[in-house]
Scaffold this active site. Structure first.
Site, PDB file in Angstrom:
ATOM      1  N   THR A  13     -25.933   6.118  38.571  1.00 40.84           N
ATOM      2  CA  THR A  13     -25.223   4.893  38.226  1.00 40.84           C
ATOM      3  C   THR A  13     -24.093   4.664  39.221  1.00 40.84           C
ATOM      4  O   THR A  13     -23.466   5.610  39.674  1.00 40.84           O
ATOM      5  CB  THR A  13     -24.646   5.016  36.802  1.00 40.84           C
ATOM      6  N   GLU A  69     -25.540  11.014  32.935  1.00 44.09           N
ATOM      7  CA  GLU A  69     -25.670  11.481  34.317  1.00 44.09           C
ATOM      8  C   GLU A  69     -25.705  13.007  34.375  1.00 44.09           C
ATOM      9  O   GLU A  69     -26.503  13.591  35.109  1.00 44.09           O
ATOM     10  CB  GLU A  69     -24.507  10.945  35.156  1.00 44.09           C
ATOM     11  N   ALA A  95     -20.408   9.585  42.961  1.00 46.43           N
ATOM     12  CA  ALA A  95     -19.280  10.353  42.435  1.00 46.43           C
ATOM     13  C   ALA A  95     -18.000   9.591  42.737  1.00 46.43           C
ATOM     14  O   ALA A  95     -17.940   8.787  43.675  1.00 46.43           O
ATOM     15  CB  ALA A  95     -19.232  11.752  43.047  1.00 46.43           C
ATOM     16  N   LYS A 149     -14.208   8.971  48.996  1.00 45.05           N
ATOM     17  CA  LYS A 149     -14.327   9.785  47.778  1.00 45.05           C
ATOM     18  C   LYS A 149     -14.089  11.274  48.042  1.00 45.05           C
ATOM     19  O   LYS A 149     -14.069  12.065  47.095  1.00 45.05           O
ATOM     20  CB  LYS A 149     -15.720   9.590  47.160  1.00 45.05           C
ATOM     21  N   THR A 186     -22.945   2.624  44.966  1.00 42.49           N
ATOM     22  CA  THR A 186     -23.714   3.230  46.056  1.00 42.49           C
ATOM     23  C   THR A 186     -25.136   3.542  45.612  1.00 42.49           C
ATOM     24  O   THR A 186     -26.104   3.296  46.339  1.00 42.49           O
ATOM     25  CB  THR A 186     -23.027   4.513  46.553  1.00 42.49           C
ATOM     26  N   LYS A 189     -16.942  12.451  37.976  1.00 42.18           N
ATOM     27  CA  LYS A 189     -17.765  11.277  37.774  1.00 42.18           C
ATOM     28  C   LYS A 189     -17.348  10.595  36.475  1.00 42.18           C
ATOM     29  O   LYS A 189     -16.632  11.173  35.673  1.00 42.18           O
ATOM     30  CB  LYS A 189     -19.250  11.658  37.707  1.00 42.18           C
ATOM     31  N   GLY A 190     -17.819   9.379  36.275  1.00 43.93           N
ATOM     32  CA  GLY A 190     -17.540   8.696  35.018  1.00 43.93           C
ATOM     33  C   GLY A 190     -16.807   7.389  35.162  1.00 43.93           C
ATOM     34  O   GLY A 190     -16.399   6.792  34.167  1.00 43.93           O
ATOM     35  N   GLY A 191     -16.646   6.914  36.415  1.00 42.08           N
ATOM     36  CA  GLY A 191     -16.012   5.619  36.601  1.00 42.08           C
ATOM     37  C   GLY A 191     -16.775   4.494  35.927  1.00 42.08           C
ATOM     38  O   GLY A 191     -16.194   3.490  35.517  1.00 42.08           O
ATOM     39  N   GLY A 192     -18.080   4.680  35.796  1.00 42.15           N
ATOM     40  CA  GLY A 192     -18.914   3.694  35.113  1.00 42.15           C
ATOM     41  C   GLY A 192     -19.189   4.045  33.668  1.00 42.15           C
ATOM     42  O   GLY A 192     -20.027   3.402  33.021  1.00 42.15           O
TER      43      GLY A 192
END
Length: 237
Positions: free
Chosen positions: A33, A112, A92, A130, A36, A103-106
């Site tokens: 997700t 994931e 990431a 990043k 990128t 991770k987890g911005g989305g």
């Protein structure tokens, strides 16, 4: 239209293309997700349309990756239907020198982590912004929480030295809700010296479903960079 004045998008496209080329015919592919990874899914679809790839199936990690796979013609399957995954490709928000991730911005880090950890090979796609010396330097740590446990979890996180806040929606009244129907708490830690220990401590809090630390999971990092005005991809393995 993408122009040379948009280097970040150029980097993301280039690394997405490089990641798609890691996939071979017949593979089961975890579809990550993020912005990128979205280019990777697009390029997978183009390879399928040209006949350069055949008989692949994707396992999406979010509603976003499901929609993109259908849009670009990437066939999908589920973890109920397969017992092996060849490769997972995901983005990431931060990557440290040991290839540990945040991770987890989305708000998709729970799904994931399930998919990425099950894959035989986990490839991470990022642009050079990043890369960090220490996790937590630029990005808050997401923690997915069952709604009824939000306040007890916040108190427990504060005892671990974190500064938590509930993630609120943009162009939406109220908090972000994950694909599982839960909430996300973003946590600032002054220093994440031991990511593996913190990952376990957070997940041991009753009411926490999963957190965004991915420790010892990534096999290869594909980094998009600009060199002499042109996008290139550097591999960290």
């Amino acid at each position: 239209m993408v122009t040379e004045q948009d280097p970040t998008t150029l980097m993301k496209q280039q690394v997405g293309k490089a990641a798609a080329e890691e996939v071979k015919s017949g593979m089961i592919v975890g579809l990550g997700t993020g912005s990128t990874t979205a280019y990777m899914i697009q390029f997978l679809g183009e390879l399928l349309q040209r006949g350069e790839l055949k008989d692949i199936k994707g396992i999406p990690t979010s509603f976003q990756s499901t929609v993109l796979a259908k849009k670009y013609g990437v066939p999908l399957t589920t973890l109920d239907e397969v017992d092996y995954m060849d490769i997972a490709i995901d983005g990431a928000d931060e990557v440290d020198p040991q290839k540990n991730l945040i991770k987890g911005g989305g708000a998709a880090h729970t799904r994931e982590k399930i998919v990425d950890c099950l894959a035989e090979k986990f490839v991470v796609v990022v642009d050079s912004s990043k890369l960090v010396d220490k996790l937590g330097s630029t990005f808050l740590l997401p923690v997915e929480v069952i709604p009824m446990a939000m306040n007890p979890v916040i108190r427990a996180i504060e005892k671990l030295g974190g500064q938590p806040e509930v993630r609120m929606g943009v162009k939406k009244a109220g908090p972000i809700v994950t694909d599982q129907g839960n909430l996300v708490i973003d946590v600032k830690f002054d220093s994440i010296d031991n990511p593996g220990e913190l990952e376990k401590s957070l997940n041991n809090i009753p009411g926490v479903l999963e957190n965004g630390l991915f420790v010892g999971v990534a096999d290869v990092i594909l980094v998009g960079e600009i060199d002499n005005g042109k996008p290139i991809v550097r591999t960290i393995s």
